[in-house]
Write an enzyme that holds these catalytic residues in place. Structure first.
Site, PDB file in Angstrom:
ATOM      1  N   ARG A  25       0.830  -1.207   0.000  1.00 54.09           N
ATOM      2  CA  ARG A  25       0.000   0.000   0.000  1.00 54.09           C
ATOM      3  C   ARG A  25       0.859   1.250   0.000  1.00 54.09           C
ATOM      4  O   ARG A  25       1.682   1.431   0.887  1.00 54.09           O
ATOM      5  CB  ARG A  25      -0.889   0.043   1.242  1.00 54.09           C
ATOM      6  CG  ARG A  25      -2.000  -0.957   1.191  1.00 54.09           C
ATOM      7  CD  ARG A  25      -2.723  -1.019   2.519  1.00 54.09           C
ATOM      8  NE  ARG A  25      -3.412  -2.299   2.617  1.00 54.09           N
ATOM      9  CZ  ARG A  25      -4.733  -2.433   2.588  1.00 54.09           C
ATOM     10  NH1 ARG A  25      -5.500  -1.379   2.503  1.00 54.09           N
ATOM     11  NH2 ARG A  25      -5.274  -3.622   2.669  1.00 54.09           N
ATOM     12  N   SER A 194     -19.596  -1.885   1.780  1.00 56.94           N
ATOM     13  CA  SER A 194     -18.769  -0.801   1.261  1.00 56.94           C
ATOM     14  C   SER A 194     -18.002  -1.140  -0.003  1.00 56.94           C
ATOM     15  O   SER A 194     -17.648  -0.247  -0.756  1.00 56.94           O
ATOM     16  CB  SER A 194     -17.779  -0.364   2.338  1.00 56.94           C
ATOM     17  OG  SER A 194     -16.914  -1.422   2.659  1.00 56.94           O
ATOM     18  N   HIS A 222     -22.088   3.278   5.693  1.00 54.07           N
ATOM     19  CA  HIS A 222     -22.128   3.751   4.297  1.00 54.07           C
ATOM     20  C   HIS A 222     -23.533   4.167   3.871  1.00 54.07           C
ATOM     21  O   HIS A 222     -23.812   4.266   2.679  1.00 54.07           O
ATOM     22  CB  HIS A 222     -21.563   2.676   3.361  1.00 54.07           C
ATOM     23  CG  HIS A 222     -20.099   2.467   3.602  1.00 54.07           C
ATOM     24  ND1 HIS A 222     -19.125   3.255   3.031  1.00 54.07           N
ATOM     25  CD2 HIS A 222     -19.447   1.614   4.431  1.00 54.07           C
ATOM     26  CE1 HIS A 222     -17.935   2.876   3.454  1.00 54.07           C
ATOM     27  NE2 HIS A 222     -18.103   1.875   4.314  1.00 54.07           N
ATOM     28  N   THR A 250     -21.204   6.445  11.282  1.00 58.66           N
ATOM     29  CA  THR A 250     -20.007   7.279  11.325  1.00 58.66           C
ATOM     30  C   THR A 250     -20.388   8.720  11.027  1.00 58.66           C
ATOM     31  O   THR A 250     -21.394   8.975  10.353  1.00 58.66           O
ATOM     32  CB  THR A 250     -18.955   6.803  10.303  1.00 58.66           C
ATOM     33  OG1 THR A 250     -17.757   7.560  10.478  1.00 58.66           O
ATOM     34  CG2 THR A 250     -19.425   6.972   8.875  1.00 58.66           C
ATOM     35  N   LYS A 253     -18.259   9.972   6.913  1.00 60.53           N
ATOM     36  CA  LYS A 253     -18.496   9.694   5.490  1.00 60.53           C
ATOM     37  C   LYS A 253     -19.536  10.704   4.984  1.00 60.53           C
ATOM     38  O   LYS A 253     -19.165  11.820   4.647  1.00 60.53           O
ATOM     39  CB  LYS A 253     -18.833   8.223   5.296  1.00 60.53           C
ATOM     40  CG  LYS A 253     -17.635   7.342   5.772  1.00 60.53           C
ATOM     41  CD  LYS A 253     -17.735   5.911   5.426  1.00 60.53           C
ATOM     42  CE  LYS A 253     -16.746   5.026   6.157  1.00 60.53           C
ATOM     43  NZ  LYS A 253     -15.340   5.179   5.768  1.00 60.53           N
ATOM     44  N   THR A 283      -9.643   9.806  25.023  1.00 62.24           N
ATOM     45  CA  THR A 283     -10.056  11.201  25.033  1.00 62.24           C
ATOM     46  C   THR A 283     -11.283  11.425  24.135  1.00 62.24           C
ATOM     47  O   THR A 283     -11.374  10.845  23.044  1.00 62.24           O
ATOM     48  CB  THR A 283      -8.874  12.071  24.560  1.00 62.24           C
ATOM     49  OG1 THR A 283      -7.781  11.837  25.462  1.00 62.24           O
ATOM     50  CG2 THR A 283      -9.210  13.556  24.566  1.00 62.24           C
ATOM     51  N   THR A 368      -8.977  -6.955   1.255  1.00 64.28           N
ATOM     52  CA  THR A 368     -10.218  -6.174   1.353  1.00 64.28           C
ATOM     53  C   THR A 368     -11.304  -6.800   0.485  1.00 64.28           C
ATOM     54  O   THR A 368     -12.485  -6.816   0.849  1.00 64.28           O
ATOM     55  CB  THR A 368      -9.962  -4.709   0.935  1.00 64.28           C
ATOM     56  OG1 THR A 368      -8.821  -4.225   1.664  1.00 64.28           O
ATOM     57  CG2 THR A 368     -11.141  -3.824   1.220  1.00 64.28           C
TER      58      THR A 368
HETATM   59  N1  PMP Z   1     -17.843   0.177   9.228  1.00 62.56           N
HETATM   60  C1  PMP Z   1     -17.658   0.096   7.898  1.00 62.56           C
HETATM   61  C2  PMP Z   1     -18.556  -0.800   7.115  1.00 62.56           C
HETATM   62  C3  PMP Z   1     -16.652   0.840   7.269  1.00 62.56           C
HETATM   63  O1  PMP Z   1     -16.465   0.750   5.954  1.00 62.56           O
HETATM   64  C4  PMP Z   1     -15.833   1.691   8.058  1.00 62.56           C
HETATM   65  C5  PMP Z   1     -14.719   2.551   7.478  1.00 62.56           C
HETATM   66  N2  PMP Z   1     -14.377   2.447   6.216  1.00 62.56           N
HETATM   67  C6  PMP Z   1     -16.058   1.741   9.418  1.00 62.56           C
HETATM   68  C7  PMP Z   1     -17.070   0.976   9.982  1.00 62.56           C
HETATM   69  C8  PMP Z   1     -15.231   2.620  10.298  1.00 62.56           C
HETATM   70  O2  PMP Z   1     -15.686   3.950  10.253  1.00 62.56           O
HETATM   71  P1  PMP Z   1     -14.683   5.146  10.552  1.00 62.56           P
HETATM   72  O3  PMP Z   1     -13.995   5.463   9.275  1.00 62.56           O
HETATM   73  O4  PMP Z   1     -15.549   6.239  11.073  1.00 62.56           O
HETATM   74  O5  PMP Z   1     -13.713   4.642  11.575  1.00 62.56           O
END
Ligand code: PMP
Length: 409
Positions: A25, A194, A222, A250, A253, A283, A368
């Protein structure tokens, strides 16, 4: 044994192996330009002058990360409250902004309570391990394509794990049936996946959960901000939010900022707040991040226009790729995967798109996605224009000369 020598040799060998397979990567240095999303300044390796490029792989799905109202909220809170939270949630790190954002997120999902975490990753890891450690003999049923953060949460608990075939209700049912009837059970899944952009049959999963006395945990990372009348995700779109016990999301996104959360029954959320290490011993999110996220959530709850525009842009991108005969993979959402099928080729395609055509699309390789399914993952946002789309298609045709007709093959 000299651990240092052995460890360094192992690290170098593994990295060489990744390079040989084309899976090493490299992080492209991309500078966001506020007000010009999805245009970024790319800093090529080797000190060449920076160049402007169009990014097609941002998870800032609606461009909210540079929305003027979101920036204004962050700036005002930064000046008013300083740069950091100054403590954990328990030790002087909880501001009225944290409480207001939690109330907003609970309302977004029609739940009694919500709880913020440092990221969506931490939310899944901390909440799942807390829940699955709560009762002895827990059985957890995890969709095979669940995100690494959910897997980390499940592994952090003494629960028995059952992996059901992706989105396969018959397999889920068989596995639920095979587990002891009296055991506590949790079904963990995502709404929008995702890497494939497909969507879980949430209502049917809830039917099975009810039949087998299981609770449900849905990662809407997502989907929040993007689907449903007020951006409550697929659970809102499908009218099933009240049937899902825990909704996880989240702020990084669609909302374009940073942080994660869970929403659910007050007692469950309070239990997670009181027991989850990933909440207690870290924190709190900085107040200006919370203020920015709050502004973004409020904007997207009130205004469906960005969601409608995203759907239109995603459909336009799919149509443009199809018209050009490019190897688009099927997707039921705004996530548009383009099959390349081999790791080294995938990296080379991405490298040439960037260096020769000022187009940035992240190569997605094993682990992935499975080997043979290596792909570029494209997302059109409301701010991607028709002209940018035409440039993307022309660049892909130049870099993938044999791609035309590949879909038919
Ligand atoms: N769940 C899924 C399905 C994700 O794709 C991701 C991040 N790509 C996360 C949780 C984690 O979210 P964050 O980027 O806010 O840490």
């Amino acid at each position: 044994m000299d651990t240092r020598t052995t460890l360094l040799a192992h690290a170098r060998d593994s990295l060489d192996g990744l390079r040989r397979e084309g899976r090493y990567r490299e992080f492209a240095r991309l500078e966001r330009i506020a007000g010009r999303f999805p245009r970024y300044r790319w800093h090529p390796p080797g000190g060449e002058a920076p160049r402007e490029v169009t990014v097609w792989s941002s998870n800032d799905y609606l461009g909210m990360g540079t929305h003027p109202a979101v920036l204004a909220a962050a700036e005002a809170a930064l000046r008013a409250h300083g740069a950091g939270a100054g403590g954990t949630r328990n030790i002087s790190g909880t501001s009225p902004l944290h409480a207001a954002l939690e109330a907003e997120l609970a309302a977004l999902h029609g739940k009694e309570a919500a709880l913020l975490f440092g990221s969506g990753y931490v939310a899944n890891q901390a909440a799942l391990s807390a829940l699955l450690s709560a009762l002895p003999g827990f059985h957890v049923f995890s969709d095979a394509k669940n995100h690494n953060s959910m897997i980390a949460g499940m592994r952090g608990a003494p629960a028995a794990r059952h992996i059901w075939r992706h989105n396969d209700l018959a397999d889920l049912e068989a596995k639920l049936r095979a587990a002891p009837a009296e055991a506590p059970k949790l079904i963990a899944f995502e709404s929008v996946y995702s890497m494939d952009g497909d969507i879980a049959p949430i209502g049917a999963i809830c039917d099975l959960a009810e039949r087998h006395g299981a609770i449900t945990y849905c990662d809407e990372v997502h989907a929040v901000g993007l689907y449903g009348a007020t951006g409550g995700g697929i659970t809102e779109r499908d009218g099933v939010a009240h049937r899902v016990d825990v909704i996880e999301g989240t702020l990084a996104k669609a909302f374009g900022v940073h942080g994660g959360y869970v929403a659910g029954d007050a007692a469950l959320v309070d239990y997670i707040r009181s027991t989850a290490g990933g909440l207690i011993f870290t924190t709190a999110l900085p107040p200006h991040v919370v203020a920015a996220a709050l502004a973004s959530v409020r904007l997207l709850r009130a205004d469906p226009a960005p969601r409608a525009r995203l759907a239109e842009r995603a459909a336009a991108l799919k149509a443009a790729l199809d018209a050009a005969g490019l190897p688009r993979m099927p997707s039921a959402s705004h996530i548009v995967p383009l099959r390349i099928g081999e790791a080294a080729l995938c990296r080379e395609v991405a490298r040439r798109l960037l260096a020769e055509h000022a187009v940035y699309a992240t190569p997605i390789n094993y682990p992935t996605v499975p080997r043979g399914e290596e792909r570029l993952r494209l997302c059109a946002t409301p701010l991607h224009t028709d002209a940018m789309m035409a440039e993307l298609v022309a660049a892909l045709r130049a870099v993938l000369p044999r791609a035309a007709g590949a879909r038919a093959a």
